[in-house]
Design a protein around this motif. Sequence first.
Motif, PDB file in Angstrom:
ATOM      1  N   PRO B  49      -1.667  -6.927  28.795  1.00 48.89           N
ATOM      2  CA  PRO B  49      -2.505  -6.723  29.984  1.00 48.89           C
ATOM      3  C   PRO B  49      -3.971  -6.473  29.628  1.00 48.89           C
ATOM      4  CG  PRO B  49      -0.512  -5.409  30.150  1.00 48.89           C
ATOM      5  CD  PRO B  49      -0.538  -5.986  28.773  1.00 48.89           C
ATOM      6  N   ALA B  50      -4.213  -5.748  28.526  1.00 45.99           N
ATOM      7  CA  ALA B  50      -5.587  -5.453  28.146  1.00 45.99           C
ATOM      8  C   ALA B  50      -6.320  -6.721  27.724  1.00 45.99           C
ATOM      9  CB  ALA B  50      -5.624  -4.433  27.013  1.00 45.99           C
ATOM     10  N   LYS B  51      -5.599  -7.644  27.090  1.00 50.90           N
ATOM     11  CA  LYS B  51      -6.212  -8.917  26.700  1.00 50.90           C
ATOM     12  C   LYS B  51      -6.615  -9.685  27.953  1.00 50.90           C
ATOM     13  CE  LYS B  51      -5.357 -13.158  24.070  1.00 50.90           C
ATOM     14  NZ  LYS B  51      -4.812 -14.320  24.775  1.00 50.90           N
ATOM     15  N   ALA B  52      -5.694  -9.727  28.927  1.00 49.34           N
ATOM     16  CA  ALA B  52      -5.999 -10.404  30.183  1.00 49.34           C
ATOM     17  C   ALA B  52      -7.235  -9.777  30.821  1.00 49.34           C
ATOM     18  CB  ALA B  52      -4.804 -10.319  31.127  1.00 49.34           C
ATOM     19  N   ALA B  53      -7.298  -8.435  30.767  1.00 53.01           N
ATOM     20  CA  ALA B  53      -8.444  -7.731  31.346  1.00 53.01           C
ATOM     21  C   ALA B  53      -9.724  -8.106  30.619  1.00 53.01           C
ATOM     22  CB  ALA B  53      -8.215  -6.226  31.279  1.00 53.01           C
ATOM     23  N   ALA B  54      -9.664  -8.155  29.282  1.00 54.39           N
ATOM     24  CA  ALA B  54     -10.868  -8.457  28.507  1.00 54.39           C
ATOM     25  C   ALA B  54     -11.418  -9.829  28.869  1.00 54.39           C
ATOM     26  CB  ALA B  54     -10.552  -8.385  27.010  1.00 54.39           C
ATOM     27  N   GLU B  55     -10.521 -10.796  29.015  1.00 53.89           N
ATOM     28  CA  GLU B  55     -10.964 -12.149  29.375  1.00 53.89           C
ATOM     29  C   GLU B  55     -11.620 -12.146  30.758  1.00 53.89           C
ATOM     30  OE1 GLU B  55      -7.186 -13.944  28.867  1.00 53.89           O
ATOM     31  OE2 GLU B  55      -7.569 -14.550  26.778  1.00 53.89           O
ATOM     32  N   MET B  56     -10.965 -11.384  31.667  1.00 56.27           N
ATOM     33  CA  MET B  56     -11.470 -11.307  33.031  1.00 56.27           C
ATOM     34  C   MET B  56     -12.845 -10.631  33.068  1.00 56.27           C
ATOM     35  SD  MET B  56      -8.977  -9.878  35.970  1.00 56.27           S
ATOM     36  CE  MET B  56      -9.950  -8.583  36.711  1.00 56.27           C
ATOM     37  N   ILE B  57     -12.954  -9.521  32.341  1.00 56.61           N
ATOM     38  CA  ILE B  57     -14.197  -8.747  32.357  1.00 56.61           C
ATOM     39  C   ILE B  57     -15.332  -9.574  31.743  1.00 56.61           C
ATOM     40  CG2 ILE B  57     -15.341  -6.701  31.420  1.00 56.61           C
ATOM     41  CD1 ILE B  57     -12.475  -5.381  31.449  1.00 56.61           C
ATOM     42  N   ALA B  58     -15.044 -10.262  30.641  1.00 55.07           N
ATOM     43  CA  ALA B  58     -16.081 -11.056  29.972  1.00 55.07           C
ATOM     44  C   ALA B  58     -16.581 -12.153  30.899  1.00 55.07           C
ATOM     45  CB  ALA B  58     -15.525 -11.649  28.683  1.00 55.07           C
ATOM     46  N   GLU B  59     -15.661 -12.800  31.570  1.00 60.40           N
ATOM     47  CA  GLU B  59     -16.014 -13.888  32.486  1.00 60.40           C
ATOM     48  C   GLU B  59     -16.916 -13.361  33.600  1.00 60.40           C
ATOM     49  OE1 GLU B  59     -13.421 -16.661  35.398  1.00 60.40           O
ATOM     50  OE2 GLU B  59     -12.483 -16.202  33.467  1.00 60.40           O
ATOM     51  N   ASP B  60     -16.499 -12.230  34.133  1.00 60.86           N
ATOM     52  CA  ASP B  60     -17.232 -11.612  35.227  1.00 60.86           C
ATOM     53  C   ASP B  60     -18.634 -11.187  34.772  1.00 60.86           C
ATOM     54  OD1 ASP B  60     -17.082 -10.714  37.966  1.00 60.86           O
ATOM     55  OD2 ASP B  60     -17.232  -8.677  37.119  1.00 60.86           O
ATOM     56  N   LEU B  61     -18.672 -10.617  33.561  1.00 61.88           N
ATOM     57  CA  LEU B  61     -19.931 -10.143  33.003  1.00 61.88           C
ATOM     58  C   LEU B  61     -20.898 -11.314  32.833  1.00 61.88           C
ATOM     59  CD1 LEU B  61     -20.888  -7.373  32.014  1.00 61.88           C
ATOM     60  CD2 LEU B  61     -20.047  -7.950  29.747  1.00 61.88           C
ATOM     61  N   ASN B  62     -20.371 -12.447  32.348  1.00 62.05           N
ATOM     62  CA  ASN B  62     -21.227 -13.613  32.133  1.00 62.05           C
ATOM     63  C   ASN B  62     -21.761 -14.179  33.439  1.00 62.05           C
ATOM     64  OD1 ASN B  62     -21.004 -13.387  29.413  1.00 62.05           O
ATOM     65  ND2 ASN B  62     -19.320 -14.848  29.218  1.00 62.05           N
ATOM     66  N   LYS B  63     -20.927 -14.082  34.493  1.00 56.88           N
ATOM     67  CA  LYS B  63     -21.401 -14.536  35.808  1.00 56.88           C
ATOM     68  C   LYS B  63     -22.607 -13.714  36.240  1.00 56.88           C
ATOM     69  CE  LYS B  63     -17.150 -16.196  37.848  1.00 56.88           C
ATOM     70  NZ  LYS B  63     -16.026 -15.514  38.483  1.00 56.88           N
ATOM     71  N   LYS B  64     -22.617 -12.460  35.840  1.00 54.74           N
ATOM     72  CA  LYS B  64     -23.718 -11.582  36.232  1.00 54.74           C
ATOM     73  C   LYS B  64     -24.853 -11.602  35.219  1.00 54.74           C
ATOM     74  CE  LYS B  64     -20.692  -8.405  38.699  1.00 54.74           C
ATOM     75  NZ  LYS B  64     -19.728  -7.345  38.399  1.00 54.74           N
ATOM     76  N   GLY B  65     -24.804 -12.532  34.282  1.00 52.58           N
ATOM     77  CA  GLY B  65     -25.908 -12.655  33.335  1.00 52.58           C
ATOM     78  C   GLY B  65     -25.659 -12.022  31.979  1.00 52.58           C
ATOM     79  N   GLY B  66     -24.456 -11.546  31.736  1.00 53.75           N
ATOM     80  CA  GLY B  66     -24.128 -11.008  30.424  1.00 53.75           C
ATOM     81  C   GLY B  66     -24.735  -9.637  30.169  1.00 53.75           C
ATOM     82  N   ILE B  67     -24.844  -9.286  28.903  1.00 58.60           N
ATOM     83  CA  ILE B  67     -25.399  -7.988  28.520  1.00 58.60           C
ATOM     84  C   ILE B  67     -26.844  -8.192  28.100  1.00 58.60           C
ATOM     85  CG2 ILE B  67     -25.290  -6.100  26.852  1.00 58.60           C
ATOM     86  CD1 ILE B  67     -22.263  -6.486  26.783  1.00 58.60           C
ATOM     87  N   GLY B  68     -27.771  -7.574  28.805  1.00 58.01           N
ATOM     88  CA  GLY B  68     -29.189  -7.735  28.491  1.00 58.01           C
ATOM     89  C   GLY B  68     -29.598  -9.197  28.538  1.00 58.01           C
ATOM     90  N   GLY B  69     -28.958  -9.958  29.426  1.00 60.42           N
ATOM     91  CA  GLY B  69     -29.294 -11.366  29.568  1.00 60.42           C
ATOM     92  C   GLY B  69     -28.607 -12.282  28.569  1.00 60.42           C
ATOM     93  N   VAL B  70     -27.742 -11.723  27.742  1.00 60.61           N
ATOM     94  CA  VAL B  70     -27.052 -12.534  26.740  1.00 60.61           C
ATOM     95  C   VAL B  70     -25.567 -12.635  27.105  1.00 60.61           C
ATOM     96  CG1 VAL B  70     -26.451 -12.735  24.304  1.00 60.61           C
ATOM     97  CG2 VAL B  70     -28.634 -11.740  24.969  1.00 60.61           C
ATOM     98  N   PRO B  71     -25.023 -13.840  27.162  1.00 61.08           N
ATOM     99  CA  PRO B  71     -23.600 -13.969  27.494  1.00 61.08           C
ATOM    100  C   PRO B  71     -22.706 -13.428  26.369  1.00 61.08           C
ATOM    101  CG  PRO B  71     -24.516 -16.110  26.927  1.00 61.08           C
ATOM    102  CD  PRO B  71     -25.668 -15.156  26.982  1.00 61.08           C
ATOM    103  N   VAL B  72     -21.515 -12.998  26.728  1.00 60.33           N
ATOM    104  CA  VAL B  72     -20.594 -12.468  25.726  1.00 60.33           C
ATOM    105  C   VAL B  72     -19.445 -13.444  25.523  1.00 60.33           C
ATOM    106  CG1 VAL B  72     -21.125 -10.082  26.288  1.00 60.33           C
ATOM    107  CG2 VAL B  72     -19.187 -11.191  27.402  1.00 60.33           C
ATOM    108  N   SER B  73     -18.832 -13.394  24.327  1.00 62.33           N
ATOM    109  CA  SER B  73     -17.592 -14.142  24.110  1.00 62.33           C
ATOM    110  C   SER B  73     -16.601 -13.187  23.449  1.00 62.33           C
ATOM    111  CB  SER B  73     -17.845 -15.352  23.211  1.00 62.33           C
ATOM    112  OG  SER B  73     -18.124 -14.915  21.908  1.00 62.33           O
ATOM    113  N   VAL B  74     -15.330 -13.386  23.725  1.00 63.00           N
ATOM    114  CA  VAL B  74     -14.331 -12.491  23.148  1.00 63.00           C
ATOM    115  C   VAL B  74     -13.382 -13.271  22.252  1.00 63.00           C
ATOM    116  CG1 VAL B  74     -14.324 -10.701  24.919  1.00 63.00           C
ATOM    117  CG2 VAL B  74     -12.919 -12.732  25.252  1.00 63.00           C
TER     118      VAL B  74
END
Lengths: 299, 435, 317
Positions: B49-74
Amino acid sequence: MDSTIVILAICDGISYAALVFLVSVGLSLIFGVLRIVNVAHGSLYAYGAYMAATLSLLVAPISPWLTFPALLVASVLVGAIVGGLMERFLLRPVYHLEEVLQLLITFAVFMIMDNLQRMIWGVQPIFAAEPVKLLPNISILGVNYTSYQVLLLPLVAVITLFGLRYFLRYTLAGSIIMAVTEDREAATAIGIDARRVFLITFIIGASLAALGGALASPTTSLVPGMGTDMIVLSFAVAATAGLGQIEGAAVTALMIGLARAFIIYIQPELEVLVPYLIMMLVLLIRPMGLFGVNRVRKI
Amino acid sequence: MMRSITRLGVAAVAAALLALPAQAQDKPKELKIGIATFLSGPASVFGVPAKAAAEMIAEDLNKKGGIGGVPVSVSFIDEGAGGEALVSNYRRMVQDEKVDVTFAAISSGSCGQIAPLAEDLKMLNLMWDCGASSILEAKKYRYNFRSQANGTPEMLAVLVYLLKTKPDFKTIAVVNQDYAWGRESWEIFSTALKVMKPDVKVVAELFPKFGAPDFSTEVSRLLALKPDVVLTTSWGGDLDTLVRQAGQRGLLQQSAFVLGIGESSMQRLGKDLPDGLIIGARGDHWFLHPEMKNDAAFKAFNEAFKAKTGSWPIYSVYHMQQAFSAYQGAVEKALKANGGKWPTREQVIDAAEGLEFKGWGRGVSLRPEDHQGLESQLVGVSKTAPGYDFKVLDDMMIFEPKSITTPAGMKSVDWLKTLSPDFVKMNVPTFKHGG
Amino acid sequence: MSGRLVSRLIIAAAIVVAAVLPIILPSWATLTTLILAKGIVVLGIIILLQAGQVSFGHAMFFGVGAYTIAFWGRYVGPGDLLLFLLLGPLIAMAFGLLIGLFVVRYREIFFGMLNLAFSMVMWSLLEKLYAFTNGADGIRVARPTLAGIAFTPEAFQYVLLYLTLGLVLVVSYGVQRYLDSPLGHMLRAIKGNETRLEYLGVSARKILLIGYVISAFLGGLGGVLVATAQQIATPEFAYWTKSGEFVFIAILGGIANAAGAFAGAAVFETVRFFASAQLANAWQLILGVVLIVIIMFAPNGLIGLRNRRKAQAEVRP
C-alpha cells in the motif's frame, strides 16, 4: 503441573498434530516411492490453502455448507494440476540425474511457486473462516474449543491414515505402489509401469499437502511465505519418523504436536526449538528415524 | 605485494574522486527519490500500500509543479529480498542511480543496516516507517532523520488510554511477535506500566514465532488464565489470525484486548473484530481523523487511494506521505535560506533539523538534537458504524507528542522509569466517531 | 591453443574483472566482495559434494563466522579484521569438528537432514535468545580496523574487496590442491565406492570428517567477510533457505573445480541484484527458472559447460 493443563495441552496438541501429519505423510509417501525430497511440498500446502479460500469465498454466498466440499475440491485440484504438471514436466526429465539435482529442481519450484503465489493472490492476508463458524464450540474444563479444530481435524487425519493404509495394502494400485517402494528394479522387471506409479504417487502426496493447507485455511491468515516454515516442519516429522513411514509419521506428528503444546504451557520460549531438537536427538540415536528400517547398502 | 599496494592506491584515488561533494548546485532536472519498502514477505501488507501511495503522491506532486519547481521520480527496492540484496541495491541506488534522497525503511532491522550506510555515503535518508527508538538513541547521525514517531510514544499513548478507560484491571498478559518490535514494544509498555500502576500482575508473556500460522495453544492458555487485559502489538497476518482464533473461542469477550497497532488490520478483519477493543495507530493516522475528516484535500486523497487500491489508507500510507512532506519541506526551506538558489544536500540537511511539516494529521517536527520525529498519537476503540462493513474507531484520544516522547539525549527505558502514576492524569481531548 | 591455457586465461580475466570493475563502478565494490565471500562458502559445499554428500544446513557455519565478529563487537569491543578472519573460521572449525563427529556417520539424505536439524536448532537459538542475540534484527557489526589501521568508509570497501580477492586466491589454490591430493581422491571414493575404500583400510568417516571440517572453516571465513561487508549478522544467515542458496550456487557453477563456486556466486548474485532492482516482484521466479534450465540442459553447471566442450574437443588417453 495440574491436570487441567494436561488435558488442555492434549486438545491443542492433537489438532496441531493432525495438520502436521497430513502434510508430512504426503512428503513421506513421495520420498518412499520417488526417492525425492520435495522442497516444494510447503508450497503445495500454501496453494491448497489459497485455493480453498478462493473456492470458499466463491461458494459461501450460495450456501455456507458448500465450503466443506470446497476444501476437498481445492486440495484435489492443486494436487492433480500443480503436482501432476510438476512431476510430468520437471521431475520426470531428471530422474536419471543425481539426487541432489532432483532436490534442487524442487528447490527451484519452491522459489517459483512462492513468487507466483504473490502474483496470483497478492500480499494482503486472506481469511475464509466459514467452516469454523458453522460448527459449534465445545467447552472442555471451562475452556472453549472449536469443534472444527479438536474434532474435525483429528477425524480427517485418522480417516486419511486408515484410508492410506487400506489403499496401500488392499487395493491393486496400492500394492503396485508398495512394490515399487520395496524394490524398484524388480517391480519394473515384472512389467510395472514405474512412470505411472510415480505420477500417481506424486499427485496423491501433493494432494495431501494441499489438503493440509485447505484444512488450515479456515483457522489461519493466508500470507506470503506461509509455506516456508511448513517445509522444514514436515521434513522434521518425516525424517524423525523415518522417510516413507506412514504410521510412523502419524505417531511422530502426535509426539511433536503434544510436545509443542506442553512447552507453550510450561516454557513458551522453547516452542520453536522443539521439533528440531526432537529431530536431532532421534536422528542421532536412530539414523533411519523412529520407524525406519535399515536398508542393505548396495556395493 | 607491490602490485596490490599500487592497486590499492588507484582504488583510493578513484574513491576519493567519486566522493568529492558536488559544489555550486544548479537546479536539477529531476529529484530522484529512492524508496526501500517491503514488496515481498509478510510485511508487504504495509509495503505494497505504501508503494501505491508513493506513486500516487509523486504523480500528484508533479501535477502541482514538483518540489521547488522540480519534478520528482520514485524508484523502489524490496526489503523482502534479504539483507545482501538490500545493501547492494541501496548502494546502487545512491551511487549509480544518483538518487537525491532515500526513504528507508519499514523494518527496524533494515533501518539498522541502512542508517550507517547512508551515513557512510553521505546520503539524506528519511526513516519513513521503522519504529525502534533505539536506532537514534544509541548513536547521533547527521544524514538520517525519522519522519514519524517511534515505539516509545506509540506504546505510551496506548498504555495511558488503557489506564484512563479501564483503571481497575489487575492482571495482564501479552502475546507479541517474536522479533525486535514485539520485544521492544513490550519492554516499553511493561516498564511504564510498572511505574504507573505497580499493583498489576503480568500473568503470561507469550512470544510466538514471527509469522506463526496458529495461536490455538496460546488462546487456550489465556482462556485458562483469564487475564483482565491482553496486549498484543502484532500486525499483519499474525494479528488477523490471533484476533479471529481468539474471537472464535470467546477470548475477546472474556478479556479486554489492546491491539497496539491494530489500525492496519481493521478493514481486513471486518465484522470479526468485536466492538470495544482498544486500538492504536502508530501516530495520529486514521482515514476519518476527527480533526481532518472535513478537509477537502484529505478526503480527496483518501478517495483516490481507495479508488486505486480498493482499500482506505492505513498508517503506512500516511507515513509515506509524511516522508514526502518532510523532504519537500526541507528542500523548500533550504531554497529560501539559500536566497532562491538550489541548495546542496548539506544545506537541505541543515534545513531539515527542526523542520516542521504536515502530513495527513497534526503537524510533525524533526527534533534537531537527535533527528527523532515528534508526532501526535491517536488511540481509540473499535465500534460498529453505519455505512462501513468493518469497525471504525470511536472515543478517540489524540496525544500531544511533547508529553509522551522521550526527551532528547535520554534512553527510552531510563526515561520511562522516571514517570509516576500521576502521568496518567494528563489532559487529552476525546473525539467521538462522526462527532 | 590448449584447453588448459584457455581455462587459465579465463580465470585470469575473471580476477582482473573482479579487481578493476569496482573501480569503474563503485557500487559494485560491495557486491563483488559479497560474491567472492559467498563463493568461499560454496567451495566448502563443493568439497562435500565431491563425496556425494549435500549439506542442507551448511549456513550454520556461515552463521558462526558472522556471529563471531558480531558477538565480539557486542561483548568485547572493537577488534581487528585480521583477528576476526582468524577467529571466525577457527570457531566454525571447532563447531564443524563437534557436529562433524556425529554427521559423518550418515550418508545422502540422512546426512542432509541431520545437518538441516543442527542448523535449524542454531537458527532457533539465534532467534530466541533475544537478550544475547537481539533476535531476528541481528547484531550490528562495526567497521573493524585492518592491521590496526582505521579506514574511511569509501576506502574500506576497496580494502575489504582486495583482501577478499586475495583470500579467494589463497583458499582456491588450497582447496584445489586438497582435491587433487590423495585425501581429495579418497573423498571422491566415498561417492564412488565407499566399501572399496574401507577394504583399503581407510576410514571413510575420517576422510569425510576432514572434508567437513575444512568446509566448516570456509563457511566461517565467508561468514566473517559477509558480516563485515554488510555490517550486520542476523539469524537469517543460518536459515535453511540460505543453505539451499549455497547448494544452488554450487550446482549453478558446477562442482568439478574451485572456479565453479565463484562463477555460480557471480551469476546468482548478479541475477538477484538486477532482478530485485528491475523486477522487484519476480526475482525469485527468475532465479528458479535459471536453476531449472541449468539443471535440465547443463547438469554440470556453468563451468561444466566449458569443460564439456573441452572434453569433446580433445580426446585424452
